[in-house]
Design a protein around this motif. Structure first.
Motif, PDB file in Angstrom:
ATOM      1  N   GLY A  15      -7.178  -7.582  -6.965  1.00 43.99           N
ATOM      2  CA  GLY A  15      -8.010  -6.306  -7.632  1.00 43.99           C
ATOM      3  C   GLY A  15      -7.366  -4.996  -5.896  1.00 43.99           C
ATOM      4  N   THR A  16      -5.991  -5.487  -4.810  1.00 46.24           N
ATOM      5  CA  THR A  16      -5.772  -4.885  -3.567  1.00 46.24           C
ATOM      6  C   THR A  16      -4.900  -3.972  -4.222  1.00 46.24           C
ATOM      7  OG1 THR A  16      -6.701  -6.642  -2.199  1.00 46.24           O
ATOM      8  CG2 THR A  16      -5.282  -4.303  -2.039  1.00 46.24           C
ATOM      9  N   ARG A  17      -5.475  -2.259  -4.260  1.00 43.17           N
ATOM     10  CA  ARG A  17      -4.580  -1.184  -4.642  1.00 43.17           C
ATOM     11  C   ARG A  17      -3.864  -0.679  -3.482  1.00 43.17           C
ATOM     12  NH1 ARG A  17      -7.662   3.958  -5.135  1.00 43.17           N
ATOM     13  NH2 ARG A  17      -8.703   3.320  -3.094  1.00 43.17           N
ATOM     14  N   ALA A  18      -2.330  -1.005  -4.669  1.00 42.80           N
ATOM     15  CA  ALA A  18      -1.020  -1.036  -3.243  1.00 42.80           C
ATOM     16  C   ALA A  18       0.330  -0.127  -4.364  1.00 42.80           C
ATOM     17  CB  ALA A  18      -0.843  -2.844  -3.304  1.00 42.80           C
ATOM     18  N   LYS A  19       0.951   1.025  -3.298  1.00 39.42           N
ATOM     19  CA  LYS A  19       1.712   1.195  -3.613  1.00 39.42           C
ATOM     20  C   LYS A  19       3.307   1.165  -3.001  1.00 39.42           C
ATOM     21  CE  LYS A  19       1.827   4.835  -5.370  1.00 39.42           C
ATOM     22  NZ  LYS A  19       2.100   5.462  -6.813  1.00 39.42           N
ATOM     23  N   VAL A  20       3.591   0.435  -3.520  1.00 42.06           N
ATOM     24  CA  VAL A  20       5.543  -0.539  -2.661  1.00 42.06           C
ATOM     25  C   VAL A  20       6.062   0.368  -3.592  1.00 42.06           C
ATOM     26  CG1 VAL A  20       5.540  -2.887  -2.742  1.00 42.06           C
ATOM     27  CG2 VAL A  20       4.047  -2.602  -3.320  1.00 42.06           C
ATOM     28  N   TRP A  21       7.459   0.381  -2.710  1.00 38.84           N
ATOM     29  CA  TRP A  21       8.524   0.736  -2.998  1.00 38.84           C
ATOM     30  C   TRP A  21       9.690   0.097  -2.386  1.00 38.84           C
ATOM     31  CZ3 TRP A  21       4.530   4.290  -2.202  1.00 38.84           C
ATOM     32  CH2 TRP A  21       4.129   5.451  -2.310  1.00 38.84           C
ATOM     33  N   ILE A  22      10.572  -0.547  -2.815  1.00 37.84           N
ATOM     34  CA  ILE A  22      11.440  -1.897  -2.367  1.00 37.84           C
ATOM     35  C   ILE A  22      13.342  -1.320  -2.144  1.00 37.84           C
ATOM     36  CG2 ILE A  22      12.597  -3.517  -2.714  1.00 37.84           C
ATOM     37  CD1 ILE A  22       9.619  -4.828  -3.840  1.00 37.84           C
ATOM     38  N   ALA A  25      -2.838  -8.351  -6.651  1.00 40.77           N
ATOM     39  CA  ALA A  25      -3.004  -7.457  -6.150  1.00 40.77           C
ATOM     40  C   ALA A  25      -3.136  -6.107  -7.080  1.00 40.77           C
ATOM     41  CB  ALA A  25      -2.279  -6.214  -4.798  1.00 40.77           C
ATOM     42  N   ASP A  26      -3.452  -4.422  -7.099  1.00 47.61           N
ATOM     43  CA  ASP A  26      -3.111  -3.766  -8.651  1.00 47.61           C
ATOM     44  C   ASP A  26      -1.992  -3.675  -7.330  1.00 47.61           C
ATOM     45  OD1 ASP A  26      -3.092  -1.948 -10.166  1.00 47.61           O
ATOM     46  OD2 ASP A  26      -5.079  -0.486  -9.205  1.00 47.61           O
ATOM     47  N   ALA A  27      -0.784  -3.114  -7.906  1.00 50.48           N
ATOM     48  CA  ALA A  27       0.284  -2.874  -7.647  1.00 50.48           C
ATOM     49  C   ALA A  27       0.810  -2.311  -8.107  1.00 50.48           C
ATOM     50  CB  ALA A  27       1.363  -4.170  -6.589  1.00 50.48           C
ATOM     51  N   ASP A  28       1.272  -1.023  -7.704  1.00 50.92           N
ATOM     52  CA  ASP A  28       2.536  -0.259  -8.389  1.00 50.92           C
ATOM     53  C   ASP A  28       3.210  -0.067  -7.718  1.00 50.92           C
ATOM     54  OD1 ASP A  28       3.991   2.114  -9.662  1.00 50.92           O
ATOM     55  OD2 ASP A  28       2.689   3.218  -9.051  1.00 50.92           O
ATOM     56  N   ILE A  29       4.731  -0.996  -8.250  1.00 45.05           N
ATOM     57  CA  ILE A  29       6.126  -1.234  -7.387  1.00 45.05           C
ATOM     58  C   ILE A  29       6.846  -0.777  -8.320  1.00 45.05           C
ATOM     59  CG2 ILE A  29       7.251  -3.173  -6.529  1.00 45.05           C
ATOM     60  CD1 ILE A  29       5.013  -5.157  -7.273  1.00 45.05           C
ATOM     61  N   THR A  30       7.695  -0.224  -7.481  1.00 44.51           N
ATOM     62  CA  THR A  30       8.910   1.076  -7.766  1.00 44.51           C
ATOM     63  C   THR A  30      10.079   0.686  -7.088  1.00 44.51           C
ATOM     64  OG1 THR A  30       7.614   3.286  -8.156  1.00 44.51           O
ATOM     65  CG2 THR A  30      10.034   3.542  -7.601  1.00 44.51           C
ATOM     66  N   TRP A  31      10.817   0.215  -8.256  1.00 45.05           N
ATOM     67  CA  TRP A  31      12.476  -0.606  -7.264  1.00 45.05           C
ATOM     68  C   TRP A  31      13.603   0.668  -6.902  1.00 45.05           C
ATOM     69  CZ3 TRP A  31      13.114  -5.228  -5.740  1.00 45.05           C
ATOM     70  CH2 TRP A  31      12.518  -5.787  -5.805  1.00 45.05           C
ATOM     71  N   GLU A  65       2.573  10.435  -5.244  1.00 47.58           N
ATOM     72  CA  GLU A  65       1.220  11.141  -5.054  1.00 47.58           C
ATOM     73  C   GLU A  65       0.546   9.955  -5.233  1.00 47.58           C
ATOM     74  OE1 GLU A  65      -2.853  12.309  -7.904  1.00 47.58           O
ATOM     75  OE2 GLU A  65      -0.499  12.466  -8.596  1.00 47.58           O
ATOM     76  N   LEU A  66      -0.731  10.022  -3.851  1.00 46.03           N
ATOM     77  CA  LEU A  66      -0.542   8.827  -3.056  1.00 46.03           C
ATOM     78  C   LEU A  66      -2.041   8.667  -3.522  1.00 46.03           C
ATOM     79  CD1 LEU A  66       1.372   8.897   0.366  1.00 46.03           C
ATOM     80  CD2 LEU A  66       1.571   7.775  -1.682  1.00 46.03           C
ATOM     81  N   PRO A  67      -2.960   7.144  -2.994  1.00 43.78           N
ATOM     82  CA  PRO A  67      -4.413   7.224  -3.933  1.00 43.78           C
ATOM     83  C   PRO A  67      -5.249   8.232  -2.365  1.00 43.78           C
ATOM     84  CG  PRO A  67      -3.290   5.410  -3.832  1.00 43.78           C
ATOM     85  CD  PRO A  67      -2.241   6.259  -3.059  1.00 43.78           C
ATOM     86  N   GLU A  68      -6.126   8.583  -2.738  1.00 43.68           N
ATOM     87  CA  GLU A  68      -7.091   9.090  -1.973  1.00 43.68           C
ATOM     88  C   GLU A  68      -7.512   7.629  -0.945  1.00 43.68           C
ATOM     89  OE1 GLU A  68      -8.075  11.402  -1.071  1.00 43.68           O
ATOM     90  OE2 GLU A  68      -6.845  12.970  -3.403  1.00 43.68           O
ATOM     91  N   GLY A  69      -8.831   7.772  -0.540  1.00 44.23           N
ATOM     92  CA  GLY A  69      -9.018   6.627   0.754  1.00 44.23           C
ATOM     93  C   GLY A  69      -8.077   6.596   1.983  1.00 44.23           C
ATOM     94  N   ALA A  70      -9.238   5.694   2.670  1.00 43.74           N
ATOM     95  CA  ALA A  70      -8.194   4.594   4.297  1.00 43.74           C
ATOM     96  C   ALA A  70      -7.082   4.362   3.981  1.00 43.74           C
ATOM     97  CB  ALA A  70      -9.069   4.465   4.975  1.00 43.74           C
ATOM     98  N   PRO A  71      -6.209   5.145   4.562  1.00 45.27           N
ATOM     99  CA  PRO A  71      -4.429   3.853   3.979  1.00 45.27           C
ATOM    100  C   PRO A  71      -4.338   2.916   4.955  1.00 45.27           C
ATOM    101  CG  PRO A  71      -3.401   5.764   4.593  1.00 45.27           C
ATOM    102  CD  PRO A  71      -5.491   5.558   4.986  1.00 45.27           C
ATOM    103  N   ARG A  83       7.388   8.817  10.754  1.00 47.19           N
ATOM    104  CA  ARG A  83       7.029  10.069  11.292  1.00 47.19           C
ATOM    105  C   ARG A  83       6.454  11.179  10.003  1.00 47.19           C
ATOM    106  NH1 ARG A  83      11.943  11.207  12.554  1.00 47.19           N
ATOM    107  NH2 ARG A  83      11.614  11.054  14.285  1.00 47.19           N
ATOM    108  N   HIS A  84       6.628  10.724   8.595  1.00 47.92           N
ATOM    109  CA  HIS A  84       6.021  11.430   7.406  1.00 47.92           C
ATOM    110  C   HIS A  84       4.674  11.040   7.234  1.00 47.92           C
ATOM    111  CE1 HIS A  84       5.741  12.824   3.183  1.00 47.92           C
ATOM    112  NE2 HIS A  84       5.402  11.282   3.100  1.00 47.92           N
ATOM    113  N   LEU A  85       4.224   9.892   7.153  1.00 46.45           N
ATOM    114  CA  LEU A  85       3.703   9.092   6.989  1.00 46.45           C
ATOM    115  C   LEU A  85       2.052   9.645   7.915  1.00 46.45           C
ATOM    116  CD1 LEU A  85       4.267   5.657   5.721  1.00 46.45           C
ATOM    117  CD2 LEU A  85       3.285   7.774   4.860  1.00 46.45           C
TER     118      LEU A  85
END
Length: 295
Positions: free
Chosen positions: A181-188, A203-209, A231-237, A253-255
């Motif tokens: 259930g961990t929310r994760a945004k992933v880019w590879i 995990a609740d992972a949104d994976i973008t290749w 668009e990133l989730p709300e909350g502490a990343p 630097r962007h983050l």
């Protein structure tokens, strides 16, 4: 994967291992499975667990390490570069106790069976590895060790992960480790469409290749562009970013500056640097002249 400063020998130890089998995972990646009589004592911490790999020189059948005690790194530095073991850092992709085996995924960087192929010494070795080939590893014997960098702090609400093909084994290990259930945004980012892999996770992972051969020529940093547009989730990343050092620095630097991530919530590692060989990076590290990743 870029060689970093020498780890402490404890809780690590040296293992003499040999190739059991190899399997091509795609155009740009090969999995080498190692075996050895003592590998059952290896205890990895999961996630992005790194270890030191020592390869023989092309004219040798086994790596030459004159010291396996606490002073191994100093001794290694003083050895003849043409004779001492080739040292690299890699990620434990999988470890099994019965039979005792260690899987390591190698990004090939264009290396293949021909002697004139591109790629560094480790990529060329992996592309030609055969059962019985001998290497040495300096690997953990305790799960809690300094070779694990992915450590989200308490209170983390979601995870951001980016990496290129050199970081893919670590990304895969992290995704396997994440709690259900961990929310994760992933880019590879990978070179070719066939380099994409199945990445099991609870995990609740949104994976973008991101496939480089499919990216328009005006997108010179497709990974950075993708994260900037997301668009990133709300909350502490908590962010874990790895791969080519220039891209990693730009993403950090962007983050921090544009997305206002807390600096301590961004773990970043340059596994390689465009325009520099791993021997160049080792020389910089030993001379204390490596460029800073700090802004």
């Amino acid at each position: 994967m870029t060689t970093t400063a020498a780890p402490l020998t404890i809780p690590f130890r040296f293992f003499d291992v040999h190739v059991v089998r190899t399997r091509r995972l795609g155009p740009s990646m090969v999995r080498v499975t190692f075996g050895g009589p003592d590998l059952g004592e290896l205890t990895a911490g999961g996630r992005d667990q790194r270890f030191k790999l020592f390869l023989p020189q092309p004219h040798q059948d086994a790596p030459v390490l004159k010291d396996r005690g606490e002073g191994w790194y100093t001794t290694w530095r003083t050895q003849d570069p043409a004779e001492r073991a080739v040292m690299r850092s890699y990620t434990v992709r999988a470890h099994r106790a019965d039979p005792a085996e260690l899987d390591v995924d190698f990004a090939l960087h264009g290396a293949g069976p021909a002697a004139t192929d591109t790629g560094g010494p480790a990529a060329r070795w992996a592309a030609r590895a055969e059962p019985g080939d001998r290497v040495t590893v300096l690997a953990p014997v305790a799960a809690d060790n300094g070779g694990v960098d992915f450590r989200p702090p308490p209170g983390t609400d979601w995870i951001l992960i980016t990496g290129d093909e050199t970081a893919l084994p670590a990304v895969a290990g992290i995704l396997e480790w994440l709690p259900p259930g961990t929310r994760a945004k992933v880019w590879i980012e990978v070179p070719h469409a066939d380099d994409r892999q199945e990445l099991p996770t609870l995990a609740d992972a949104d994976i973008t290749w991101i496939v480089r051969e499919e990216v328009p020529g005006d997108h010179r940093q497709p990974l950075l562009d993708a994260v900037r547009a997301a668009e990133l989730p709300e909350g502490a990343p908590y962010a874990w970013i790895a791969g080519e050092a220039g891209t990693v620095k730009a993403l950090r630097r962007h983050l921090v500056r544009e997305r206002e991530f807390e600096r301590r919530a961004v773990k970043f590692t340059g596994y390689w640097r465009r325009g520099a060989s791993e021997e160049d990076l080792i020389a910089e590290l030993t001379a204390g002249t490596a460029p800073s990743d700090e802004d």
